[in-house]
Motif scaffolding. Structure first.
Motif, PDB file in Angstrom:
ATOM      1  N   MET A 204       0.851  -1.172   0.000  1.00 49.85           N
ATOM      2  CA  MET A 204       0.000   0.000   0.000  1.00 49.85           C
ATOM      3  C   MET A 204       0.897   1.236   0.000  1.00 49.85           C
ATOM      4  N   ILE A 205       0.496   2.226  -0.764  1.00 47.52           N
ATOM      5  CA  ILE A 205       1.207   3.505  -0.810  1.00 47.52           C
ATOM      6  C   ILE A 205       0.523   4.470   0.159  1.00 47.52           C
ATOM      7  N   VAL A 206       1.332   5.027   1.077  1.00 47.91           N
ATOM      8  CA  VAL A 206       0.830   5.941   2.100  1.00 47.91           C
ATOM      9  C   VAL A 206       1.525   7.286   1.923  1.00 47.91           C
ATOM     10  N   ARG A 207       0.732   8.344   1.938  1.00 45.66           N
ATOM     11  CA  ARG A 207       1.283   9.702   1.893  1.00 45.66           C
ATOM     12  C   ARG A 207       1.140  10.334   3.270  1.00 45.66           C
ATOM     13  N   ILE A 208       2.231  10.907   3.746  1.00 46.86           N
ATOM     14  CA  ILE A 208       2.185  11.764   4.933  1.00 46.86           C
ATOM     15  C   ILE A 208       2.203  13.185   4.391  1.00 46.86           C
ATOM     16  N   MET A 209       1.172  13.931   4.674  1.00 49.57           N
ATOM     17  CA  MET A 209       1.036  15.278   4.116  1.00 49.57           C
ATOM     18  C   MET A 209       2.276  16.113   4.450  1.00 49.57           C
ATOM     19  N   GLY A 210       2.817  16.744   3.419  1.00 47.21           N
ATOM     20  CA  GLY A 210       3.978  17.600   3.589  1.00 47.21           C
ATOM     21  C   GLY A 210       5.307  16.870   3.610  1.00 47.21           C
ATOM     22  N   GLU A 211       5.289  15.528   3.525  1.00 47.62           N
ATOM     23  CA  GLU A 211       6.538  14.771   3.597  1.00 47.62           C
ATOM     24  C   GLU A 211       6.808  13.924   2.372  1.00 47.62           C
TER      25      GLU A 211
ATOM     26  N   PRO B 254      -0.346   6.747  -7.018  1.00 51.74           N
ATOM     27  CA  PRO B 254      -1.557   7.145  -6.298  1.00 51.74           C
ATOM     28  C   PRO B 254      -1.485   6.664  -4.845  1.00 51.74           C
ATOM     29  N   SER B 255      -1.788   7.548  -3.935  1.00 63.00           N
ATOM     30  CA  SER B 255      -1.771   7.202  -2.507  1.00 63.00           C
ATOM     31  C   SER B 255      -3.080   6.528  -2.137  1.00 63.00           C
ATOM     32  N   GLU B 256      -2.979   5.369  -1.512  1.00 63.83           N
ATOM     33  CA  GLU B 256      -4.168   4.650  -1.061  1.00 63.83           C
ATOM     34  C   GLU B 256      -4.604   5.112   0.322  1.00 63.83           C
ATOM     35  N   LEU B 257      -3.692   5.774   1.028  1.00 63.04           N
ATOM     36  CA  LEU B 257      -3.971   6.268   2.370  1.00 63.04           C
ATOM     37  C   LEU B 257      -3.221   7.577   2.545  1.00 63.04           C
ATOM     38  N   ILE B 258      -3.903   8.596   3.068  1.00 68.76           N
ATOM     39  CA  ILE B 258      -3.279   9.890   3.319  1.00 68.76           C
ATOM     40  C   ILE B 258      -3.369  10.178   4.808  1.00 68.76           C
TER      41      ILE B 258
ATOM     42  N   LEU C  22      -5.742  18.698  16.407  1.00 69.17           N
ATOM     43  CA  LEU C  22      -6.788  17.724  16.683  1.00 69.17           C
ATOM     44  C   LEU C  22      -7.987  17.975  15.778  1.00 69.17           C
ATOM     45  N   GLU C  23      -8.365  19.222  15.596  1.00 68.58           N
ATOM     46  CA  GLU C  23      -9.519  19.558  14.751  1.00 68.58           C
ATOM     47  C   GLU C  23      -9.257  19.232  13.280  1.00 68.58           C
ATOM     48  N   GLU C  24      -8.046  19.492  12.804  1.00 68.91           N
ATOM     49  CA  GLU C  24      -7.720  19.170  11.415  1.00 68.91           C
ATOM     50  C   GLU C  24      -7.809  17.660  11.171  1.00 68.91           C
ATOM     51  N   VAL C  25      -7.313  16.889  12.104  1.00 69.37           N
ATOM     52  CA  VAL C  25      -7.356  15.435  11.961  1.00 69.37           C
ATOM     53  C   VAL C  25      -8.785  14.938  12.091  1.00 69.37           C
ATOM     54  N   ARG C  26      -9.551  15.525  12.978  1.00 63.08           N
ATOM     55  CA  ARG C  26     -10.951  15.138  13.125  1.00 63.08           C
ATOM     56  C   ARG C  26     -11.701  15.287  11.799  1.00 63.08           C
TER      57      ARG C  26
END
Length: 92
Positions: free
Chosen positions: A1-8, A65-69, A77-81
């Motif tokens: 699975m391809i995972v993207r960490i935002m900004g990284e 393509p990222s399958e998980l971001i 906390l609010e952004e992740v929510r």
């Protein structure tokens, strides 16, 4: 699975690692529900560290393509929510 960490960037993760990641995701969800900001940040850091440790980074010029971001380490906390599904950040 391809995972993207935002900004990284992106990492490739073997499906065998998702048991550990789902455990951290469950902890993160519980901390968010109880508005435990310190616990949330600690667990988000642990989740992202696990993805970095267990995954293989893709080259910066890769356009998979990222399958998980996942959110960045400095996400609130609010952004992740706002990113959550019924299963948390990680399906399953």
């Amino acid at each position: 699975m391809i995972v993207r960490i935002m900004g990284e960037g992106q990492v490739k993760l073997d499906d065998a690692h998702f048991t550990e990641l789902n455990r951290l995701d469950d902890e993160l969800l519980a901390e968010m529900e109880s508005n435990d900001e310190a616990g949330f940040q600690r667990t988000l850091d642990a989740l992202l560290d696990a993805v970095r440790r267990l995954g293989t980074p893709l080259p910066d010029d890769a356009l998979e393509p990222s399958e998980l971001i996942l959110p960045s380490a400095d996400a609130s906390l609010e952004e992740v929510r706002d990113m959550l599904s019924d299963d948390g950040l990680i399906p399953g």
